[in-house]
Write a protein that holds these residues in place. Structure first.
Motif, PDB file in Angstrom:
ATOM      1  N   LYS A   1       0.600 -22.001  -7.647  1.00 36.59           N
ATOM      2  CA  LYS A   1      -0.049 -21.176  -6.618  1.00 36.59           C
ATOM      3  C   LYS A   1       0.082 -19.686  -6.906  1.00 36.59           C
ATOM      4  O   LYS A   1      -0.601 -18.876  -6.283  1.00 36.59           O
ATOM      5  N   GLY A   2       0.970 -19.328  -7.812  1.00 39.90           N
ATOM      6  CA  GLY A   2       0.975 -17.967  -8.300  1.00 39.90           C
ATOM      7  C   GLY A   2       2.110 -17.077  -7.823  1.00 39.90           C
ATOM      8  O   GLY A   2       2.770 -17.345  -6.820  1.00 39.90           O
ATOM      9  N   ALA A   3       2.314 -16.007  -8.583  1.00 42.00           N
ATOM     10  CA  ALA A   3       3.235 -14.930  -8.220  1.00 42.00           C
ATOM     11  C   ALA A   3       2.411 -13.808  -7.595  1.00 42.00           C
ATOM     12  O   ALA A   3       1.186 -13.743  -7.760  1.00 42.00           O
ATOM     13  N   LEU A   4       3.092 -12.904  -6.887  1.00 43.82           N
ATOM     14  CA  LEU A   4       2.406 -11.810  -6.198  1.00 43.82           C
ATOM     15  C   LEU A   4       2.736 -10.488  -6.892  1.00 43.82           C
ATOM     16  O   LEU A   4       3.905 -10.152  -7.098  1.00 43.82           O
ATOM     17  N   LEU A   5       1.693  -9.738  -7.249  1.00 42.98           N
ATOM     18  CA  LEU A   5       1.861  -8.426  -7.887  1.00 42.98           C
ATOM     19  C   LEU A   5       1.131  -7.388  -7.046  1.00 42.98           C
ATOM     20  O   LEU A   5      -0.069  -7.511  -6.789  1.00 42.98           O
ATOM     21  N   LEU A   6       1.869  -6.360  -6.602  1.00 38.42           N
ATOM     22  CA  LEU A   6       1.327  -5.331  -5.729  1.00 38.42           C
ATOM     23  C   LEU A   6       1.207  -4.008  -6.473  1.00 38.42           C
ATOM     24  O   LEU A   6       2.091  -3.629  -7.250  1.00 38.42           O
ATOM     25  N   GLU A   7       0.142  -3.303  -6.207  1.00 33.87           N
ATOM     26  CA  GLU A   7      -0.070  -1.954  -6.724  1.00 33.87           C
ATOM     27  C   GLU A   7       0.076  -0.983  -5.561  1.00 33.87           C
ATOM     28  O   GLU A   7      -0.545  -1.161  -4.507  1.00 33.87           O
ATOM     29  N   ALA A   8       0.943   0.032  -5.713  1.00 32.77           N
ATOM     30  CA  ALA A   8       1.240   0.914  -4.587  1.00 32.77           C
ATOM     31  C   ALA A   8       1.411   2.350  -5.049  1.00 32.77           C
ATOM     32  O   ALA A   8       1.630   2.633  -6.240  1.00 32.77           O
ATOM     33  N   GLU A   9       1.336   3.263  -4.086  1.00 27.37           N
ATOM     34  CA  GLU A   9       1.514   4.684  -4.365  1.00 27.37           C
ATOM     35  C   GLU A   9       2.312   5.301  -3.228  1.00 27.37           C
ATOM     36  O   GLU A   9       2.077   4.996  -2.053  1.00 27.37           O
ATOM     37  N   SER A  10       3.269   6.153  -3.578  1.00 33.50           N
ATOM     38  CA  SER A  10       4.115   6.787  -2.571  1.00 33.50           C
ATOM     39  C   SER A  10       3.767   8.259  -2.437  1.00 33.50           C
ATOM     40  O   SER A  10       3.496   8.948  -3.422  1.00 33.50           O
ATOM     41  N   SER A  11       3.812   8.748  -1.196  1.00 33.61           N
ATOM     42  CA  SER A  11       3.590  10.172  -0.944  1.00 33.61           C
ATOM     43  C   SER A  11       4.901  10.943  -0.885  1.00 33.61           C
ATOM     44  O   SER A  11       4.902  12.156  -0.700  1.00 33.61           O
ATOM     45  N   LYS A  12       6.014  10.229  -1.064  1.00 31.87           N
ATOM     46  CA  LYS A  12       7.318  10.872  -0.957  1.00 31.87           C
ATOM     47  C   LYS A  12       7.755  11.459  -2.293  1.00 31.87           C
ATOM     48  O   LYS A  12       7.410  10.949  -3.362  1.00 31.87           O
ATOM     49  N   SER A  13       8.563  12.505  -2.198  1.00 34.56           N
ATOM     50  CA  SER A  13       9.124  13.117  -3.402  1.00 34.56           C
ATOM     51  C   SER A  13      10.318  12.305  -3.874  1.00 34.56           C
ATOM     52  O   SER A  13      10.886  11.490  -3.129  1.00 34.56           O
ATOM     53  N   MET A  14      10.721  12.534  -5.097  1.00 31.26           N
ATOM     54  CA  MET A  14      11.882  11.832  -5.647  1.00 31.26           C
ATOM     55  C   MET A  14      13.127  12.072  -4.798  1.00 31.26           C
ATOM     56  O   MET A  14      13.932  11.169  -4.570  1.00 31.26           O
TER      57      MET A  14
END
Length: 483
Positions: free
Chosen positions: A92-105
């Protein structure tokens, strides 16, 4: 704030075996939830301008390829009527997410788990859903906001089902995935998994235990208590402690040169035997942690306390398991019960010896086989020995708890933690993804430390009750010898 840009269900690139795959009794021991971890990267100079979409496409393609070999990670778990977990390899598969953060390091506070923002970088598992709907592998790749002159950073957060893999197996999978992503060739002997778990089957017919398996018996309670519910409800926090090589050598020297009388057996004083091999980094640092914790808690001198930890049994069995065995090949062990007074006043060699004795138990093939048979005897009553997954606000007095007055140790020193190069260089930080709900210390080699034979820098991922953490840190540094 983290924004999820895209979600991908990744299945193996080729057809893989279907049907039920045997999970060993050892796999049944651990919490049925996922183990979260985080890898943080600063791209190399020539790759500063990170294109997240290109990276995701490459990682998704390589994940689909590596899952041909690690196909159990694309299946789903089920509960049997007897409370046993079984694995359905249904792709049934693994889950891979693409994301972006607006926070600084800086807002991620060195990526330490006590910062709530870290949870944004690791896939969330919805445990309100039936277990057979939950992916066993989830990964999230997040582009982070860097300084203008630093280019882009990115994080890879991973959540992997514990019944499928211990830490060694998980690291081996992630490193193999990274290797494929950067275009390197896999080494079948090291990068591909051995999936047959029948090697850990108990005796048939089942043998009675040949040893006293204290590791599965109730741990000491705080004196005057009848259960550990009050301690379970206390908040734990996290600290990252860094021991340089000189500090490690000072502790080892202290433990290995001390010949002070440290105990009595049948009325005869005993002295540390200098003919034995020197105490290892794990034994010495573990002893130092146990002592610091015992001082920080300020319990009665007569308070019983133990340390519990797991040993890797891949090479302990006869015949040994393949080194690339994929599953849980851990054997729990526990020290003999000591008093707080003993741990805090006896020489460090005394405390290290207690840890060594626990190591020796799970280094013995016969002990491990007896333990496998002992665990099999809990068929249908797994909750009595299974490491619990404690949902927020829900506590039970009849399940294991490893906090005050005891402590859990772990060692990642033999794991190639920093080899997960996805093509942009090795990670500059690897760590756990959340604060453990009980007192636990994990000892690991510091980044870029290739010295596995002693003398290297060490980091300690320390989870401890919040009310005692400040005192623990003070004692931890105060008790390191000056020479």
């Amino acid at each position: 704030m983290v924004t999820i840009l895209d979600t991908h269900i990744v299945i193996p690139k080729e057809d893989t075996p279907k049907g039920l795959l045997h999970l060993s009794d050892n796999d049944q021991l651990w919490r049925w939830s996922h183990t979260p971890s985080i890898y943080v990267y600063k791209p190399k100079q020539n790759n500063k301008k990170l294109n997240l979409s290109v990276l995701l496409e490459r990682m998704r393609d390589s994940l689909s390829e590596i899952l041909i070999h690690y196909y159990p990670l694309t299946g789903r778990l089920n509960w049997t009527n007897g409370g046993r977990l079984e694995l359905d390899c249904n792709a049934k598969g693994a889950l891979l997410l693409e994301a972006e953060s607006s926070k600084s390091m800086a807002e991620y506070d060195d990526f330490l788990p006590h910062n709530p923002s870290i949870n944004e970088l690791i896939p969330t598992v919805d445990y309100s859903r039936p277990i057979n709907e939950l992916p066993l592998l989830l990964a999230q790749v997040t582009k982070l906001k860097g300084n203008d002159d630093d280019g882009s950073y990115f994080a890879v957060g991973v959540a992997m089902s514990h019944p499928l893999a211990d830490g060694i197996s998980a690291i081996r999978f992630i490193n193999a995935w990274a290797k494929l992503t950067r275009g390197a060739t896999l080494d079948p002997a090291n990068d591909l998994p051995f999936l047959d778990r029948t090697n850990l089957k108990p005796s048939h017919p089942l043998n009675p235990p040949r040893f006293d398996h204290a590791e599965f018996k109730p741990l000491p309670l705080i004196l005057g208590r009848t259960n550990n519910l009050e301690e379970q409800k206390k908040k734990t926090t996290f600290a990252l402690l860094k021991l340089n090589s000189k500090d490690v050598q000072k502790l080892k020297k202290n433990a290995n040169t001390n010949t002070t009388v440290y105990g009595s057996e049948n009325g005869n004083d005993r002295i540390h035997d200098q003919s034995e091999r020197p105490y290892s980094r794990f034994e010495v640092i573990g002893a130092h942690i146990w002592r610091s914790a015992s001082k920080a808690r300020r319990l009665q001198e007569s308070q019983p306390t133990v340390v519990k930890f797991n040993g890797n049994i891949r090479s302990r069995l006869q015949p040994p398991l393949p080194h690339n065995y994929f599953g849980n090949a851990l054997a729990p062990t526990v020290t003999t019960i000591c008093s707080v007074k003993e741990i805090t006043t006896q020489p460090l060699s005394f405390v290290a010896q207690k840890i060594r004795e626990a190591v020796k138990k799970v280094s013995d093939h016969e002990y491990v086989k007896s333990q496998i048979d002992y665990v099999a005897g809990f068929e249908g009553r797994w909750d009595l020995i299974r490491t619990p997954y404690l949902e927020k606000g829900k506590y039970r007095a009849d399940v294991p708890f490893f906090g005050n007055p005891n402590i859990i140790l772990g060692s990642w020193m033999s794991m190639p933690l920093y080899e997960a190069d996805f093509g942009f260089g090795k990670p500059f930080y690897i760590g756990p993804g959340r604060v453990c709900p009980y007192d636990r210390a994990v000892i690991a080699l510091a980044p870029n430390d290739d010295d596995d034979n002693g003398g290297g820098d060490v980091v300690i991922f320390m989870h401890f009750q919040e009310e005692h953490m400040k005192d623990f840190i003070n004692f931890f540094w105060e008790d390191i010898p000056s020479k």
